[in-house]
Design a protein around this motif. Sequence first.
Motif, PDB file in Angstrom:
ATOM      1  N   ALA A 135     -15.239  23.892  21.773  1.00  0.00           N
ATOM      2  CA  ALA A 135     -16.141  24.177  20.660  1.00  0.00           C
ATOM      3  C   ALA A 135     -15.914  23.159  19.565  1.00  0.00           C
ATOM      4  O   ALA A 135     -14.886  22.497  19.509  1.00  0.00           O
ATOM      5  N   GLY A 152     -28.714  28.831  18.860  1.00  0.00           N
ATOM      6  CA  GLY A 152     -29.485  27.633  19.151  1.00  0.00           C
ATOM      7  C   GLY A 152     -30.895  27.630  18.623  1.00  0.00           C
ATOM      8  O   GLY A 152     -31.731  26.844  19.063  1.00  0.00           O
ATOM      9  N   ALA A 183     -23.555  24.048  23.140  1.00  0.00           N
ATOM     10  CA  ALA A 183     -24.508  24.872  23.883  1.00  0.00           C
ATOM     11  C   ALA A 183     -23.901  25.446  25.153  1.00  0.00           C
ATOM     12  O   ALA A 183     -24.409  26.420  25.691  1.00  0.00           O
ATOM     13  N   GLY A 184     -22.844  24.823  25.648  1.00  0.00           N
ATOM     14  CA  GLY A 184     -22.208  25.316  26.867  1.00  0.00           C
ATOM     15  C   GLY A 184     -22.561  24.519  28.110  1.00  0.00           C
ATOM     16  O   GLY A 184     -22.482  25.030  29.224  1.00  0.00           O
ATOM     17  N   ASN A 241     -27.834  27.535  23.340  1.00  0.00           N
ATOM     18  CA  ASN A 241     -26.934  28.662  23.119  1.00  0.00           C
ATOM     19  C   ASN A 241     -27.734  29.819  22.521  1.00  0.00           C
ATOM     20  O   ASN A 241     -28.281  29.712  21.431  1.00  0.00           O
ATOM     21  N   GLU A 258     -26.789  32.389  21.189  1.00  0.00           N
ATOM     22  CA  GLU A 258     -26.179  32.970  19.988  1.00  0.00           C
ATOM     23  C   GLU A 258     -26.476  32.155  18.733  1.00  0.00           C
ATOM     24  O   GLU A 258     -26.377  32.682  17.626  1.00  0.00           O
ATOM     25  N   ASN A 309     -24.773  33.655  31.596  1.00  0.00           N
ATOM     26  CA  ASN A 309     -23.479  33.757  30.929  1.00  0.00           C
ATOM     27  C   ASN A 309     -22.430  33.369  31.954  1.00  0.00           C
ATOM     28  O   ASN A 309     -22.300  34.019  33.000  1.00  0.00           O
ATOM     29  N   THR A 358     -27.623  29.978  27.355  1.00  0.00           N
ATOM     30  CA  THR A 358     -26.235  30.286  27.666  1.00  0.00           C
ATOM     31  C   THR A 358     -25.699  31.335  26.700  1.00  0.00           C
ATOM     32  O   THR A 358     -26.284  31.587  25.651  1.00  0.00           O
ATOM     33  N   HIS A 359     -24.579  31.956  27.058  1.00  0.00           N
ATOM     34  CA  HIS A 359     -23.992  33.042  26.273  1.00  0.00           C
ATOM     35  C   HIS A 359     -25.056  34.120  26.027  1.00  0.00           C
ATOM     36  O   HIS A 359     -25.149  34.683  24.938  1.00  0.00           O
TER      37      HIS A 359
END
Length: 215
Positions: free
Chosen positions: A63, A127, A44-45, A123, A125, A184, A155-156
Motif C-alpha cells: 500500500a 477508486g 488498486a490491487g 479499488n 473501497e 476479492n 477489487t476489495h
Amino acid sequence: MGILDRAWGALRGAIPGLFRSRVLAPPDWAAGRGRILLVGPTGAGKSALVNAVLGEEAAPSGAGAPVTAGTRWHGRDSVLGLALGDTRGLETAESAAQVARLDEAIAEAGPARRPHLVWLVVNAEGGRAFAGEGTLAEFAEALRRAGIPFLVVLTHAEPGAEAHAGLRARIAAAMGDPTVLAVNTRALLGEDGAVLLPAHGLEMLLGASRPFLPG
C-alpha cells in the motif's frame, strides 16, 4: 474538439507514459500465451490480483507509494497459459500523458505485441475518482479506438451484482457500460477469525476473459 482530443494534441510526445512499445512487447516466453495487461491507480490491487490468479507471490504488492516500478510480466511457469503484465500505478498528474502515448505505442508495437485483453482495475473501497470521467475512462476510450478489449475489475469488492451499485453506475456512465466484475483476492477476517468478506470472483473473471484470449 473534446477534452480528450485536446489532451492528445497537447501531450503527444510529452512525458513518456505507461504504454511505451516496450510495455506492449512482452518477453519471448510469453509468445503463444494469453497476454493480459493490468492498468489502474496505485493501491488498486493489481499486483495482488496477479498473485491470486497465478497462485504464487510473483508480484510484489503493498500500500502507499507505487510498488511496481515499471511493467513486469508474470506467468512464465504457470500452467494457465497466461502472461500477466503488472503495470506501475497510475498517478493523476501523469495519467493524461499516459493515455496520449497509447495510440503511438500501439502503432509502433504492431498487433503481434499488443495485449489480447486489458483489465482496468479499480479499488471498490476508494477508486471513485479514477472511475469517473477522467483517467480510466480515457484509457477505455483509447482501448476502444485501438480495438483492444477490456474488462473493469473491482477489487476489495463485496460479491454480487447489486454490491457497489453507486460505483457501478458511475463506471457505466463514464465508460459506456463495460463489463464489470467484482473480485476479492484474499478473505478479510475479523479479530475473532470470522470471515467478514470472502475471497471470490477469480473464476468468474477468468471465465469472462477466456473469449478474448488465444486457444
